[in-house]
Design a protein around this motif. Structure first.
Motif, PDB file in Angstrom:
ATOM      1  N   ILE A  15       0.838  -1.192   0.000  1.00  0.00           N
ATOM      2  CA  ILE A  15       0.000   0.000   0.000  1.00  0.00           C
ATOM      3  C   ILE A  15       0.875   1.245   0.000  1.00  0.00           C
ATOM      4  CG2 ILE A  15      -1.901  -1.111   1.252  1.00  0.00           C
ATOM      5  CD1 ILE A  15      -0.974   0.412   3.789  1.00  0.00           C
ATOM      6  N   THR A  16       0.268   2.362  -0.370  1.00  0.00           N
ATOM      7  CA  THR A  16       0.872   3.673  -0.138  1.00  0.00           C
ATOM      8  C   THR A  16      -0.155   4.492   0.628  1.00  0.00           C
ATOM      9  OG1 THR A  16       0.062   4.562  -2.234  1.00  0.00           O
ATOM     10  CG2 THR A  16       2.285   3.632  -2.234  1.00  0.00           C
ATOM     11  N   THR A  17       0.331   5.485   1.366  1.00  0.00           N
ATOM     12  CA  THR A  17      -0.573   6.351   2.114  1.00  0.00           C
ATOM     13  C   THR A  17      -0.241   7.809   1.814  1.00  0.00           C
ATOM     14  OG1 THR A  17       0.848   6.416   4.068  1.00  0.00           O
ATOM     15  CG2 THR A  17      -0.856   4.712   4.014  1.00  0.00           C
ATOM     16  N   GLU A  18      -1.264   8.626   1.873  1.00  0.00           N
ATOM     17  CA  GLU A  18      -1.099  10.073   1.725  1.00  0.00           C
ATOM     18  C   GLU A  18      -1.950  10.741   2.788  1.00  0.00           C
ATOM     19  OE1 GLU A  18      -1.904  11.686  -2.218  1.00  0.00           O
ATOM     20  OE2 GLU A  18      -1.794   9.636  -2.972  1.00  0.00           O
ATOM     21  N   PRO A  19      -1.409  11.756   3.455  1.00  0.00           N
ATOM     22  CA  PRO A  19      -2.237  12.485   4.404  1.00  0.00           C
ATOM     23  C   PRO A  19      -3.274  13.321   3.647  1.00  0.00           C
ATOM     24  CG  PRO A  19      -0.042  13.441   4.282  1.00  0.00           C
ATOM     25  CD  PRO A  19      -0.042  12.219   3.422  1.00  0.00           C
ATOM     26  N   THR A  20      -4.420  13.528   4.249  1.00  0.00           N
ATOM     27  CA  THR A  20      -5.452  14.380   3.660  1.00  0.00           C
ATOM     28  C   THR A  20      -5.810  15.463   4.655  1.00  0.00           C
ATOM     29  OG1 THR A  20      -7.300  13.049   4.498  1.00  0.00           O
ATOM     30  CG2 THR A  20      -6.421  12.448   2.335  1.00  0.00           C
TER      31      THR A  20
END
Length: 128
Positions: free
Chosen positions: A82-87
């Protein structure tokens, strides 16, 4: 009255199930990592391959604490699943606040390639 067996023909495989790639069992994931990964797959949009459940929601669904969920998310990122990005979100008063992480499920083939490369690098070199 006789007990009726479950009618398997009535199951809708598209509506009531989600795919879990067989390859995750080759990658050496532990039970917690599999549970978090499976929940993310359950939540993902099948077109964009993204979802944004909170760590609290993941924890409730998997029976884990928020800190444990975060640990497994970092591990799944390191393994290339997975990859994650802050929102950010804007509240009703116009203030920006942190939102949930945006998760993107990566193609399993990329995670498998990364796993095999790491396995090859960790092999001791044989003398020539």
């Amino acid at each position: 009255m006789p007990v009726r067996s479950y009618d398997h023909a009535k199951r809708d495989p598209i509506k009531n199930y989600f795919p879990l790639p067989n390859e995750i069992f080759v990658l050496g994931l532990n039970a917690g990592e599999i549970a978090v990964y499976a929940y993310l797959l359950f939540c993902e949009d099948r077109v964009t391959f993204q979802c944004w459940p909170s760590c609290r929601s993941i924890g409730r669904a998997t029976g884990m604490s928020v800190n444990t969920v975060r640990k497994y998310i970092r591990s799944l990122e390191a393994k290339g699943l997975i990859t994650t990005e802050p929102t950010t979100i804007t509240d009703r008063h116009g203030r920006k606040r942190n939102g949930n992480l945006l998760f993107t499920i990566r193609p399993i083939t990329e995670a498998m390639e990364q796993y095999y490369e790491e396995q090859l690098r960790s092999q001791p070199k044989r003398p020539a």
